[in-house]
Design an enzyme around this catalytic site. Structure first.
Site, mmCIF file in Angstrom:
data_model
loop_
_atom_site.group_PDB
_atom_site.id
_atom_site.type_symbol
_atom_site.label_atom_id
_atom_site.label_comp_id
_atom_site.label_asym_id
_atom_site.label_seq_id
_atom_site.Cartn_x
_atom_site.Cartn_y
_atom_site.Cartn_z
ATOM 1 N N HIS A 172 1.847 4.928 -2.610
ATOM 2 C CA HIS A 172 2.053 6.353 -2.295
ATOM 3 C C HIS A 172 3.461 6.786 -2.687
ATOM 4 O O HIS A 172 3.666 7.852 -3.273
ATOM 5 C CB HIS A 172 1.877 6.590 -0.788
ATOM 6 C CG HIS A 172 0.459 6.570 -0.311
ATOM 7 N ND1 HIS A 172 -0.521 7.376 -0.840
ATOM 8 C CD2 HIS A 172 -0.148 5.855 0.681
ATOM 9 C CE1 HIS A 172 -1.672 7.166 -0.206
ATOM 10 N NE2 HIS A 172 -1.473 6.234 0.722
ATOM 11 N N GLU A 211 -4.468 8.393 -2.629
ATOM 12 C CA GLU A 211 -4.976 7.135 -2.084
ATOM 13 C C GLU A 211 -5.302 6.165 -3.222
ATOM 14 O O GLU A 211 -5.198 4.948 -3.064
ATOM 15 C CB GLU A 211 -6.226 7.400 -1.218
ATOM 16 C CG GLU A 211 -6.672 6.237 -0.357
ATOM 17 C CD GLU A 211 -5.736 5.916 0.798
ATOM 18 O OE1 GLU A 211 -4.814 6.719 1.072
ATOM 19 O OE2 GLU A 211 -5.905 4.844 1.401
ATOM 20 N N HIS A 226 0.831 -1.206 0.000
ATOM 21 C CA HIS A 226 0.000 0.000 0.000
ATOM 22 C C HIS A 226 0.874 1.268 0.000
ATOM 23 O O HIS A 226 0.721 2.150 -0.857
ATOM 24 C CB HIS A 226 -0.912 -0.022 1.236
ATOM 25 C CG HIS A 226 -1.801 1.170 1.377
ATOM 26 N ND1 HIS A 226 -3.120 1.168 0.982
ATOM 27 C CD2 HIS A 226 -1.580 2.415 1.862
ATOM 28 C CE1 HIS A 226 -3.666 2.352 1.225
ATOM 29 N NE2 HIS A 226 -2.745 3.122 1.770
ATOM 30 N N GLU A 227 1.781 1.353 0.953
ATOM 31 C CA GLU A 227 2.605 2.558 1.077
ATOM 32 C C GLU A 227 3.522 2.732 -0.139
ATOM 33 O O GLU A 227 3.854 3.853 -0.515
ATOM 34 C CB GLU A 227 3.431 2.538 2.368
ATOM 35 C CG GLU A 227 2.619 2.491 3.664
ATOM 36 C CD GLU A 227 1.638 3.645 3.839
ATOM 37 O OE1 GLU A 227 1.864 4.722 3.250
ATOM 38 O OE2 GLU A 227 0.629 3.456 4.550
#
EC number: 3.4.17.19
Lengths: 496, 496
Positions: free
Chosen positions: B266, B291, B262-263
């Site tokens: 970003h 996001e 997930h990160e």
């Protein structure tokens, strides 16, 4: 308290907060940052420095200082204003154009030096260094005029307020004539000594655990600091959050361990400064006093037989998986940590040859700034002095000679003396404590170190810049700084 | 290029450099700093924020903007000035007194919330929250007046420029009626499925090595970033030096691994922004688009059977010492990573119940800011909506109900919708790619991920704020943001 003083306090507080961010970013740059972040980091730190310079040299600061100097009446705020004025003078003495020119020249010179040094390229290097020296002379000249002193003294003021060449010539002069014979004697004495070199792999993780244990023993406050790794060990961060670094070699633990002890001395000074931390009067006294704390930890305490006997079981426990190899015997560790080996490289030098490296550099940089020698004269002078002071021939080996240090390429003339002043400070402080605590060696051996640190805290650390270096030393030890305690220490340790 | 524009560029560059220091210090605070450094760090960051606010809202900036708006003629600089003006308006719209009052109230509320939440102390908390809501309403009111919109829309602008309640009601409305039945269906389908829970110890070091490997697979640039640990994972730092964090539980690897994926989404967005990084037009488009990238990585790519089949051997290799236990079987990992479990806690929610948590919060905070409900109404509304959307009874359990999030105590009203907008963005981007690359699943399975990232880089990451969210999505996918791709994705994954 005058409103002018309050304005000054507010301004220094603002700067202190912003400096905090620079200090953490600087630590990060050395200990954490991936290489690709360097350009952006450099730009960010340059922006901050320009801003801090502007905040300190803004016209209103000059008027506040004048007003506060007239209006303050308490001893405390008068001293505080004096130290603010010192900071202001250092920052505002030289014109912005000169600051900029010197920054450009020294950044360029330092950058090129990184590849010129391994290539032994004195010709290329000296061309850049001439520009740095030229601008440093200009800087020294302007500062000298404003402080009514000589050019080199004016640069010394940046690192060692109150110390001048007259005092240095006195402190170093005696040492200089005495050292060569002493080094020879110590070496002769060690000729018959056999040292067993440590063997085997010492994993970084184990060395780190040992280092943390020793830092704890030395009173490092882990709630206000941490230990990490960097290529060149240093003690950075802010006094509320001290960032100490070391470097590990898995072949040997000796250097990292004593390096950690050294940096812990710097760290404890920082962690124990006065609590009004934003005020210049609460900052560390001088580079020499700072180095005095690290060398107190490393040379006076750390390499003493008493301290080594205290930590030897810890070393064995952390690094040896239970059984103790011969090289870990206490007397062997003592020999390792007091071995005398004259060499070309300052940062590798032992306790007794180190001052020779410093005196050599002091004499050259002083004459360079005062204009009695030129950059082209350096290699020959270096060679001659290395021969005279350490009996070594460095002819033609510039990379291990006059090109070895970062200080001159970065334009930090006037800094070198602090190292040996620190060694003298450390010896004098330790001697004073020994006088007050005759059983100090026994205390150390028993691990009762707190009385030692409490003494340093009371007499040095918590005093900030309340007193001049001379006053501070006199209040702590009964006399101003002298070389005699350092000499006595060396005699006792190496010929005793 | 006008001199006014050049002045603006210089000012934003200066701010960008200073923000760099704040970003690194913020990362350090979460990932490195010892607890005792917190007060000094807080003061330093507050000082920086005040300074940045002052630099942006200084009178000269307003005049430069006006001049540049008149004088700029190229499409590029006109867009650049527009985004500068947005930043300026956001910063200068509300009076300094209100900024200060809100900062004090929200800092106090957030600080108290940290102990009030575990104690389920709604009464104490709501008193503080009322003050935060009161000031947020004032803020929203002032912003609304300047932007000629409704108060809640004005706050939305801070996170999702160009998105308003009308659009949100449309996007969320459909989802809201459809979700409860869908969740039930998916749960029924999973009733008969047996999941083998991972067992055993998964040492942090091994999990970290796995995470780094997966980050590499996902194209993270380690020359411009690093991975560390923090209590609450985030992606911070600066785009030249991205600081990603995760957290490890040695009991289980599932969460840390997918959190890292997930990160990394970003992180890659940040690392691939336009190179004129100091300009607002080069910044990320919106929180929802940001996001969208992390959820693309986690939900579209990361939890897909194709990707899991790609990384399953890596997981086994790093965590299992050679032999593969039953819980590591690919089909079991797929089940683990698509398990549906309605629960009280948003941050623990799965992909299909998450939007319910967001819609609930959106409806409450919208009505709160618009003034149609009060803080005292929150618990009852929360209870009702949890029942309606997720079939759960949270009565009286405030700490796992309306007190669970940090957003409201810190006064960040208008932020929540971004999470679900992001889920829609991710699904729509993935669907567009699939259309262009019909064999995308095969490509993923083979580890040929670069075409996917190149597509995102070209269409989203390198675009910065060149276009509005609607334009950006239309250019990339052929239509503005819609909920239908997200619904289709969920249907396919959970009922397909």
């Amino acid at each position: 308290m005058s409103s002018a003083y309050q304005n000054l306090v507010n301004r220094f507080q603002q700067m202190y907060h912003l400096q905090h961010l620079g200090a953490i970013a600087g630590w990060d740059q050395a200990a954490m940052m991936p290489a690709g972040g360097n350009q952006a980091r450099g730009a960010a730190l340059a922006e901050l420095n320009a801003l801090l310079h502007k905040l300190l040299t803004a016209p209103e600061v000059a008027s506040w200082l004048q007003e506060a100097q007239r209006q303050e009446t308490s001893e405390e705020t008068i001293r505080s204003v004096e130290e603010m004025a010192v900071e202001w003078l250092h920052a505002s003495a030289i014109p912005d154009d000169l600051v900029k020119a010197k920054t450009i020249a020294s950044t360029h010179c330092e950058h090129a030096w990184r590849s010129q040094r391994p290539e032994n390229d004195w010709e290329g290097f000296s061309k850049n260094l001439k520009e740095v020296v030229n601008l440093s002379r200009q800087e020294a000249g302007v500062r000298a005029e404003k402080s009514n002193t000589s050019p080199y003294n004016a640069l010394l003021e940046l690192y060692e307020p109150g110390v001048n060449t007259q005092e240095l010539d006195l402190l170093f002069g005696d040492l200089k004539t005495w050292l060569p014979g002493f080094i020879q004697e110590a070496q002769d004495r060690q000729d018959s000594v056999t040292i067993i070199e440590p063997e085997g792999t010492f994993p970084t993780e184990k060395q780190k655990a040992l280092g943390l244990k020793v830092m704890k023993l030395l009173g490092f406050d882990f709630n206000h600091g941490r230990l990490d790794v960097s290529t060149h060990p240093f003690c950075g961060g802010v006094s509320e959050d001290v960032r100490m670094t070391t470097r590990y070699s898995e072949d040997n633990f000796v250097e990292a361990l004593m390096g950690t002890v050294h940096e812990t001395g710097h760290a404890r000074y920082n962690q124990s400064l006065p609590t009004d931390r934003a005020l210049p009067v609460s900052s560390y006294r001088s580079m020499g006093i700072h180095e005095g704390q690290s060398l107190f930890f490393e040379m006076q305490l750390g390499r003493s037989p008493a301290f080594l006997s205290l930590i030897q079981p810890l070393i064995v426990k952390h690094l040896c998986d239970g059984k103790q190899p011969p090289y870990m015997a206490l007397d062997n560790l003592e020999k390792i940590y007091t071995q005398v080996r004259p060499g070309f490289i300052r940062v590798d030098a032992d306790e007794i040859t180190y001052p020779a490296h410093i005196i050599l550099r002091y004499e050259i940089e002083r004459d360079l700034i005062e204009g009695s020698i030129e950059v082209d004269d350096i290699p020959e002078l270096w060679q001659q002095k290395m021969k005279d002071y350490l009996g070594l021939d460095v002819a033609g080996d510039h990379k291990n000679g006059c090109m070895q240090d970062i200080h001159w390429p970065m334009g930090a003339f006037g800094y070198f003396p602090s190292y040996t002043l620190g060694a003298m400070v450390a010896a004098q402080l330790f001697a004073a404590q020994k006088k007050a605590m005759p059983d100090i060696e026994k205390q150390i051996q028993n691990g009762s170190l707190m009385p030692i640190f409490d003494w340093l805290k009371t007499n040095i650390w918590s005093q900030g810049r309340k007193y001049s270096t001379a006053e501070l030393m006199t209040r702590a030890t009964g006399e101003p700084l002298t070389a005699s305690y350092f000499k006595n220490h060396l005699k006792e340790r190496y010929l005793g």
